[in-house]
Write a protein that holds these residues in place. Structure first.
Motif, PDB file in Angstrom:
ATOM      1  N   UNK A  15      58.264  21.121  57.830  1.00 16.69           N
ATOM      2  CA  UNK A  15      58.398  22.116  56.617  1.00 16.69           C
ATOM      3  C   UNK A  15      59.438  23.127  56.980  1.00 16.69           C
ATOM      4  N   UNK A  16      60.358  23.821  55.867  1.00 23.18           N
ATOM      5  CA  UNK A  16      61.307  24.845  56.179  1.00 23.18           C
ATOM      6  C   UNK A  16      62.593  24.263  55.736  1.00 23.18           C
ATOM      7  N   UNK A  28      56.074  27.807  74.026  1.00 25.44           N
ATOM      8  CA  UNK A  28      54.968  27.903  73.070  1.00 25.44           C
ATOM      9  C   UNK A  28      54.236  29.317  73.214  1.00 25.44           C
ATOM     10  N   UNK A  29      54.040  30.012  72.131  1.00 19.09           N
ATOM     11  CA  UNK A  29      53.516  31.448  72.098  1.00 19.09           C
ATOM     12  C   UNK A  29      52.063  31.254  71.118  1.00 19.09           C
ATOM     13  N   UNK A  30      51.316  31.053  72.033  1.00 21.96           N
ATOM     14  CA  UNK A  30      49.735  30.551  71.275  1.00 21.96           C
ATOM     15  C   UNK A  30      48.923  31.915  70.787  1.00 21.96           C
ATOM     16  N   UNK A  31      49.465  32.939  71.098  1.00 22.22           N
ATOM     17  CA  UNK A  31      48.736  34.286  70.369  1.00 22.22           C
ATOM     18  C   UNK A  31      49.430  34.203  69.226  1.00 22.22           C
ATOM     19  N   UNK A  32      50.656  34.100  68.717  1.00 19.37           N
ATOM     20  CA  UNK A  32      51.246  34.024  67.637  1.00 19.37           C
ATOM     21  C   UNK A  32      51.122  32.702  66.922  1.00 19.37           C
ATOM     22  N   UNK A  33      50.859  31.519  67.341  1.00 22.74           N
ATOM     23  CA  UNK A  33      50.847  30.179  66.739  1.00 22.74           C
ATOM     24  C   UNK A  33      52.237  29.772  66.320  1.00 22.74           C
ATOM     25  N   UNK A  34      53.130  30.107  67.313  1.00 24.71           N
ATOM     26  CA  UNK A  34      54.682  29.476  67.071  1.00 24.71           C
ATOM     27  C   UNK A  34      55.024  29.088  68.197  1.00 24.71           C
ATOM     28  N   UNK A  35      56.058  28.223  68.179  1.00 24.40           N
ATOM     29  CA  UNK A  35      56.839  27.498  69.274  1.00 24.40           C
ATOM     30  C   UNK A  35      58.263  27.770  69.106  1.00 24.40           C
ATOM     31  N   UNK A  37      61.758  25.523  69.457  1.00 23.03           N
ATOM     32  CA  UNK A  37      62.083  24.008  69.413  1.00 23.03           C
ATOM     33  C   UNK A  37      63.440  23.888  69.804  1.00 23.03           C
ATOM     34  N   UNK A  38      64.091  23.112  70.613  1.00 22.11           N
ATOM     35  CA  UNK A  38      65.458  23.031  70.842  1.00 22.11           C
ATOM     36  C   UNK A  38      66.081  22.665  69.624  1.00 22.11           C
ATOM     37  N   UNK A  39      67.005  23.516  69.314  1.00 21.43           N
ATOM     38  CA  UNK A  39      68.206  22.932  68.087  1.00 21.43           C
ATOM     39  C   UNK A  39      67.510  23.183  66.852  1.00 21.43           C
ATOM     40  N   UNK A  40      66.304  23.852  66.518  1.00 27.88           N
ATOM     41  CA  UNK A  40      65.874  24.378  65.473  1.00 27.88           C
ATOM     42  C   UNK A  40      65.458  25.352  65.042  1.00 27.88           C
ATOM     43  N   UNK A  41      65.817  25.884  63.915  1.00 35.47           N
ATOM     44  CA  UNK A  41      65.565  27.306  63.513  1.00 35.47           C
ATOM     45  C   UNK A  41      66.310  28.138  64.065  1.00 35.47           C
ATOM     46  N   UNK A  42      67.654  27.832  64.085  1.00 34.44           N
ATOM     47  CA  UNK A  42      68.905  28.751  64.647  1.00 34.44           C
ATOM     48  C   UNK A  42      69.056  29.733  63.808  1.00 34.44           C
ATOM     49  N   UNK A  43      69.098  31.067  64.528  1.00 32.28           N
ATOM     50  CA  UNK A  43      69.312  32.483  63.920  1.00 32.28           C
ATOM     51  C   UNK A  43      70.672  33.074  64.611  1.00 32.28           C
ATOM     52  N   UNK A  67      52.057  25.256  62.564  1.00 33.52           N
ATOM     53  CA  UNK A  67      51.482  24.524  61.520  1.00 33.52           C
ATOM     54  C   UNK A  67      52.853  23.491  60.709  1.00 33.52           C
ATOM     55  N   UNK A  68      54.071  24.013  60.927  1.00 27.60           N
ATOM     56  CA  UNK A  68      55.030  23.283  60.505  1.00 27.60           C
ATOM     57  C   UNK A  68      55.714  22.203  61.604  1.00 27.60           C
ATOM     58  N   UNK A  69      55.194  21.873  62.445  1.00 27.49           N
ATOM     59  CA  UNK A  69      55.302  20.839  63.548  1.00 27.49           C
ATOM     60  C   UNK A  69      54.338  19.889  63.727  1.00 27.49           C
ATOM     61  N   UNK A  70      54.825  18.746  63.953  1.00 25.56           N
ATOM     62  CA  UNK A  70      54.038  17.524  64.217  1.00 25.56           C
ATOM     63  C   UNK A  70      54.528  16.690  65.318  1.00 25.56           C
ATOM     64  N   UNK A  71      53.853  16.334  66.079  1.00 27.58           N
ATOM     65  CA  UNK A  71      54.288  15.706  67.300  1.00 27.58           C
ATOM     66  C   UNK A  71      54.676  13.987  67.070  1.00 27.58           C
ATOM     67  N   UNK A  72      55.781  13.637  67.897  1.00 27.05           N
ATOM     68  CA  UNK A  72      56.308  12.276  67.474  1.00 27.05           C
ATOM     69  C   UNK A  72      55.199  11.296  68.175  1.00 27.05           C
ATOM     70  N   UNK A  73      55.176  10.200  67.347  1.00 25.62           N
ATOM     71  CA  UNK A  73      54.150   9.142  67.843  1.00 25.62           C
ATOM     72  C   UNK A  73      54.869   8.602  69.080  1.00 25.62           C
TER      73      UNK A  73
END
Length: 105
Positions: A15-16, A28-35, A37-43, A67-73
């Motif tokens: 999503x997004x 991975x930032x488990x306390x915030x529930x965020x990660x 990702x290389x090349x994604x969500x560039x600011x 929650x917006x990420x899913x692992x590749x099979x």
């Protein structure tokens, strides 16, 4: 609780604005529930000049919600959910729900 997504995992964005993009988790930032990702969500970050380095406008990855990420099979690269399975030796491994393949060793 065991982590479903870890550093080094190949993921798909669900999503997004970067929906459909693929990349590898660098942090991975488990306390915030965020990660991150290389090349994604560039600011764009405006850096102030310092004695150690010049300033300027810099592109960097911002954290994205887990929650917006899913692992590749591992079998076909499609997005899948993660489950857990206990092996004979008592070792707990992550398993792709879609194909049943083990994700880590």
């Amino acid at each position: 609780m065991a982590a479903k997504l870890r550093k080094g995992d190949k993921v798909v964005v669900l999503a997004g604005r970067d929906k459909g993009k693929r990349g590898e988790i660098t942090q991975v930032i488990p306390t915030e529930g965020r990660a991150v990702v290389q090349g994604v969500n560039m600011v764009t970050k405006h850096k102030k000049p310092t004695q150690t380095g010049p300033g300027g406008i810099e592109q960097m990855e911002a954290p994205i919600a887990l929650s917006n990420l899913a692992i590749e099979d591992p079998k076909d690269g499609s997005p899948t959910r993660v489950g857990f399975k206990i092996l004979d030796g008592g070792r707990k491994v992550r398993v792709a729900k879609k194909s049943g393949e083990t994700i880590d060793g």
